[in-house]
Motif scaffolding. Sequence first.
Motif, PDB file in Angstrom:
ATOM      1  N   ASN A  98       1.207  -1.317   0.532  1.00  0.00           N
ATOM      2  CA  ASN A  98       0.087  -0.253   0.058  1.00  0.00           C
ATOM      3  C   ASN A  98       0.743   1.316   0.492  1.00  0.00           C
ATOM      4  N   GLN A  99       1.837   1.543   0.635  1.00  0.00           N
ATOM      5  CA  GLN A  99       2.684   2.541   1.237  1.00  0.00           C
ATOM      6  C   GLN A  99       4.869   2.243  -0.256  1.00  0.00           C
ATOM      7  N   PRO A 100       4.583   2.173  -1.134  1.00  0.00           N
ATOM      8  CA  PRO A 100       5.723   1.040  -1.914  1.00  0.00           C
ATOM      9  C   PRO A 100       6.877   2.576  -1.819  1.00  0.00           C
ATOM     10  N   ASP A 101       6.700   3.646  -1.438  1.00  0.00           N
ATOM     11  CA  ASP A 101       7.411   4.541  -0.284  1.00  0.00           C
ATOM     12  C   ASP A 101       7.869   4.443   0.211  1.00  0.00           C
ATOM     13  N   ILE A 102       7.442   3.960   1.547  1.00  0.00           N
ATOM     14  CA  ILE A 102       8.506   3.607   2.700  1.00  0.00           C
ATOM     15  C   ILE A 102       9.719   2.820   3.137  1.00  0.00           C
ATOM     16  N   CYS A 103      11.076   2.998   3.744  1.00  0.00           N
ATOM     17  CA  CYS A 103      11.967   2.562   3.355  1.00  0.00           C
ATOM     18  C   CYS A 103      11.597   1.344   4.749  1.00  0.00           C
ATOM     19  N   VAL A 104      11.523  -0.021   4.817  1.00  0.00           N
ATOM     20  CA  VAL A 104      11.589  -0.814   5.565  1.00  0.00           C
ATOM     21  C   VAL A 104      13.108  -1.602   6.036  1.00  0.00           C
ATOM     22  N   ILE A 105      13.441  -1.810   6.728  1.00  0.00           N
ATOM     23  CA  ILE A 105      14.858  -2.484   7.609  1.00  0.00           C
ATOM     24  C   ILE A 105      14.424  -3.666   8.549  1.00  0.00           C
TER      25      ILE A 105
ATOM     26  N   HIS B 107      14.184  -9.027   2.440  1.00  0.00           N
ATOM     27  CA  HIS B 107      14.416  -8.523   1.079  1.00  0.00           C
ATOM     28  C   HIS B 107      13.678  -8.805  -0.117  1.00  0.00           C
ATOM     29  N   LYS B 108      12.796 -10.443  -0.191  1.00  0.00           N
ATOM     30  CA  LYS B 108      12.305 -10.547  -1.285  1.00  0.00           C
ATOM     31  C   LYS B 108      10.266  -9.325  -0.966  1.00  0.00           C
ATOM     32  N   ALA B 109      10.492  -9.703   0.493  1.00  0.00           N
ATOM     33  CA  ALA B 109       9.055  -8.993   1.554  1.00  0.00           C
ATOM     34  C   ALA B 109       9.179  -7.288   0.448  1.00  0.00           C
ATOM     35  N   GLY B 110      10.824  -6.653   0.577  1.00  0.00           N
ATOM     36  CA  GLY B 110      10.709  -5.345   0.173  1.00  0.00           C
ATOM     37  C   GLY B 110      11.413  -4.459   1.390  1.00  0.00           C
ATOM     38  N   ALA B 111      12.027  -4.857   1.954  1.00  0.00           N
ATOM     39  CA  ALA B 111      12.747  -4.645   3.040  1.00  0.00           C
ATOM     40  C   ALA B 111      14.332  -4.047   2.580  1.00  0.00           C
ATOM     41  N   THR B 112      14.756  -2.653   2.207  1.00  0.00           N
ATOM     42  CA  THR B 112      16.026  -2.506   1.679  1.00  0.00           C
ATOM     43  C   THR B 112      17.280  -3.087   2.768  1.00  0.00           C
ATOM     44  N   ALA B 113      16.853  -3.713   3.563  1.00  0.00           N
ATOM     45  CA  ALA B 113      18.401  -3.701   4.537  1.00  0.00           C
ATOM     46  C   ALA B 113      17.810  -4.403   5.659  1.00  0.00           C
ATOM     47  N   TYR B 114      18.556  -5.227   5.445  1.00  0.00           N
ATOM     48  CA  TYR B 114      18.195  -6.299   7.012  1.00  0.00           C
ATOM     49  C   TYR B 114      19.133  -6.535   8.301  1.00  0.00           C
TER      50      TYR B 114
ATOM     51  N   ILE C  24      21.675   3.447  12.238  1.00  0.00           N
ATOM     52  CA  ILE C  24      21.878   5.041  11.716  1.00  0.00           C
ATOM     53  C   ILE C  24      22.698   4.872  10.307  1.00  0.00           C
ATOM     54  N   CYS C  25      23.317   4.370   9.684  1.00  0.00           N
ATOM     55  CA  CYS C  25      24.046   4.747   8.501  1.00  0.00           C
ATOM     56  C   CYS C  25      22.681   4.055   7.951  1.00  0.00           C
ATOM     57  N   ALA C  26      22.189   3.461   8.033  1.00  0.00           N
ATOM     58  CA  ALA C  26      20.657   2.585   6.926  1.00  0.00           C
ATOM     59  C   ALA C  26      19.798   3.194   7.189  1.00  0.00           C
ATOM     60  N   ILE C  27      19.449   3.969   7.990  1.00  0.00           N
ATOM     61  CA  ILE C  27      18.587   4.727   8.269  1.00  0.00           C
ATOM     62  C   ILE C  27      18.733   6.469   7.339  1.00  0.00           C
ATOM     63  N   ARG C  28      19.972   6.571   7.994  1.00  0.00           N
ATOM     64  CA  ARG C  28      20.312   7.884   6.710  1.00  0.00           C
ATOM     65  C   ARG C  28      20.048   7.409   5.445  1.00  0.00           C
ATOM     66  N   SER C  29      20.666   6.130   5.334  1.00  0.00           N
ATOM     67  CA  SER C  29      20.796   6.409   3.602  1.00  0.00           C
ATOM     68  C   SER C  29      19.579   5.805   2.836  1.00  0.00           C
ATOM     69  N   CYS C  30      18.189   4.892   3.709  1.00  0.00           N
ATOM     70  CA  CYS C  30      17.264   5.134   3.498  1.00  0.00           C
ATOM     71  C   CYS C  30      16.245   6.236   3.839  1.00  0.00           C
TER      72      CYS C  30
END
Length: 130
Positions: free
Chosen positions: A77-84, A99-106, A117-123
């Motif tokens: 529903n909200q593909p612009d959200i970045c999920v870690i 990752h298959k579900a759409g998460a940017t990082a794990y 912190i780095c992952a949050i900033r990059s997203c």
Amino acid sequence: MTKKKQIKILIVDDHKALRDGLKVILQMEPDFLIIEEAEDGKQAIKYAQTLAPDVIIMDIDLGEMHGIQVTEQILDNQPDICVIGFSMHEDPDLARAMHKAGATAYLSKSDSPDQLICAIRSCGHKGEKE
């Protein structure tokens, strides 16, 4: 140089102590804004819809719903959200599933706070100009 916008963060974890610890660490970052925390998948989906966070830190083990399912539902529903994805499990299969579900990082909960912190900033600052 323009001021970076604050990154709106939703923390999703079924352990209050972990949510509280993450808040303490992340609130020290001037460009981070913790907008809410959810203790289960249903709350996470509701808050994602109503608050539109930039980044969601998503635990895998949430009780009734699995973090992978919650990630899929939110991003459908909200593909612009970045999920870690954020888990105590250092399992490559879980990482692949997130990752298959759409998460940017794990990330593992045993990783250093700097990695999160780095992952949050990059997203959260994607598409911004320096």
